[in-house]
Design a protein around this motif. Structure first.
Motif, short mmCIF file in Angstrom:
data_model
loop_
_atom_site.label_atom_id
_atom_site.label_comp_id
_atom_site.label_asym_id
_atom_site.label_seq_id
_atom_site.Cartn_x
_atom_site.Cartn_y
_atom_site.Cartn_z
N UNK A 87 32.14 42.10 33.38
CA UNK A 87 33.01 42.30 34.81
C UNK A 87 33.54 41.11 34.99
N UNK A 88 34.80 41.14 35.58
CA UNK A 88 35.66 40.21 35.98
C UNK A 88 36.29 40.77 37.30
N UNK A 89 35.90 40.05 38.35
CA UNK A 89 36.71 40.62 39.53
C UNK A 89 36.70 39.48 40.73
N UNK A 90 37.39 39.46 41.84
CA UNK A 90 37.42 38.78 43.31
C UNK A 90 35.97 38.76 43.57
N UNK A 91 35.59 39.94 44.03
CA UNK A 91 34.27 40.48 44.57
C UNK A 91 33.55 41.46 43.91
N UNK A 92 32.24 41.63 44.11
CA UNK A 92 31.49 42.74 43.53
C UNK A 92 30.30 42.88 44.16
N UNK A 93 29.93 44.15 44.32
CA UNK A 93 28.64 44.82 44.84
C UNK A 93 28.01 45.58 43.84
N UNK A 94 26.78 45.07 43.63
CA UNK A 94 25.87 45.71 42.40
C UNK A 94 25.20 46.78 43.03
N UNK A 95 25.05 47.98 43.04
CA UNK A 95 23.92 49.11 43.45
C UNK A 95 23.30 49.34 42.46
N UNK A 96 24.01 49.67 41.35
CA UNK A 96 23.44 50.31 40.04
C UNK A 96 23.02 49.41 38.91
N UNK A 97 23.08 49.74 37.85
CA UNK A 97 22.65 48.76 36.65
C UNK A 97 23.73 48.44 35.75
N UNK A 98 23.74 47.15 35.60
CA UNK A 98 24.79 46.38 34.73
C UNK A 98 24.12 45.71 33.53
N UNK A 99 24.61 45.76 32.61
CA UNK A 99 24.03 44.84 31.40
C UNK A 99 25.50 44.14 30.79
N UNK A 100 25.77 42.92 31.14
CA UNK A 100 26.63 42.14 30.70
C UNK A 100 26.93 40.78 31.35
N UNK A 101 28.12 40.27 31.14
CA UNK A 101 28.59 38.74 31.88
C UNK A 101 29.33 39.31 32.82
N UNK A 119 39.10 33.19 36.70
CA UNK A 119 38.94 34.61 36.24
C UNK A 119 39.69 34.58 34.86
N UNK A 120 39.02 34.57 33.82
CA UNK A 120 39.70 35.02 32.54
C UNK A 120 40.31 36.51 32.59
N UNK A 121 41.35 36.45 31.76
CA UNK A 121 41.94 38.03 31.97
C UNK A 121 41.33 38.71 30.30
N UNK A 122 41.24 39.73 30.51
CA UNK A 122 40.98 40.60 29.33
C UNK A 122 42.02 41.22 28.53
N UNK A 123 42.07 41.44 27.25
CA UNK A 123 43.12 41.85 26.66
C UNK A 123 43.53 43.19 27.29
N UNK A 124 44.81 43.50 27.29
CA UNK A 124 45.49 44.60 27.70
C UNK A 124 45.83 45.70 26.67
N UNK A 125 46.04 46.90 26.97
CA UNK A 125 46.35 47.94 25.77
C UNK A 125 47.41 47.32 25.23
N UNK A 126 48.51 46.74 26.02
CA UNK A 126 49.68 46.47 25.24
C UNK A 126 49.56 45.48 24.23
N UNK A 127 48.79 44.69 24.28
CA UNK A 127 48.47 43.54 23.36
C UNK A 127 47.84 44.04 22.02
#
Length: 130
Positions: free
Chosen positions: A63-77, A121-129
């Motif tokens: 997950x990459x974002x400006x702000x984040x609220x985690x109420x559920x389950x996350x596995x990852x960076x 914040x790194x950018x993730x590859x888009x569908x266009x790339x």
């Protein structure tokens, strides 16, 4: 006469996205708006706004974002440039890079946290790339 009505939360852009409970997404999500997820996502999520992971949500990916609220389950960076909040129902397994973090009593966090004033914040590859 006072009003007891609560103002709706306004996003930075005035727009938001939502994935409802019972929805499953496999792949990369890129958005410039705020995003709430109550379903299942396997893949990376990149938002220029705020991401809210609902209580019943399950995320397996970065997950990459400006702000984040985690109420559920996350596995990852998770990389958050401003504030990451792990609420009491939240379960986070993975590494975190953020400027600020709050962890409520009852939340579970298993991983490493790196705090810095300059989170890029790194950018993730888009569908266009692809």
């Amino acid at each position: 006469m006072s009003k007891n009505t609560k103002e709706p939360e306004v996003t930075a852009t005035g727009n938001f996205n939502r994935i409802c409970e019972g929805t499953e997404i496999l792949g990369t999500i890129n958005t410039s708006t705020d995003f709430r997820i109550d379903g299942y996502v396997e893949g990376s999520i990149n938002s220029k706004g705020k991401i809210v992971i609902g209580e019943k949500a399950k995320i397996k990916g970065d997950i990459i974002s400006r702000n984040a609220d985690i109420l559920g389950t996350v596995e990852g960076t998770i990389t958050v440039s401003e504030l990451l909040s792990i609420k009491s129902s939240g379960v986070l397994t993975g590494n975190v890079v953020t400027k600020k973090i709050t962890i409520e009593v009852g939340a579970q966090f298993n991983g490493n946290c790196h705090m810095t004033d300059n989170v890029e914040l790194p950018t993730l590859p888009s569908a266009e790339s692809k």
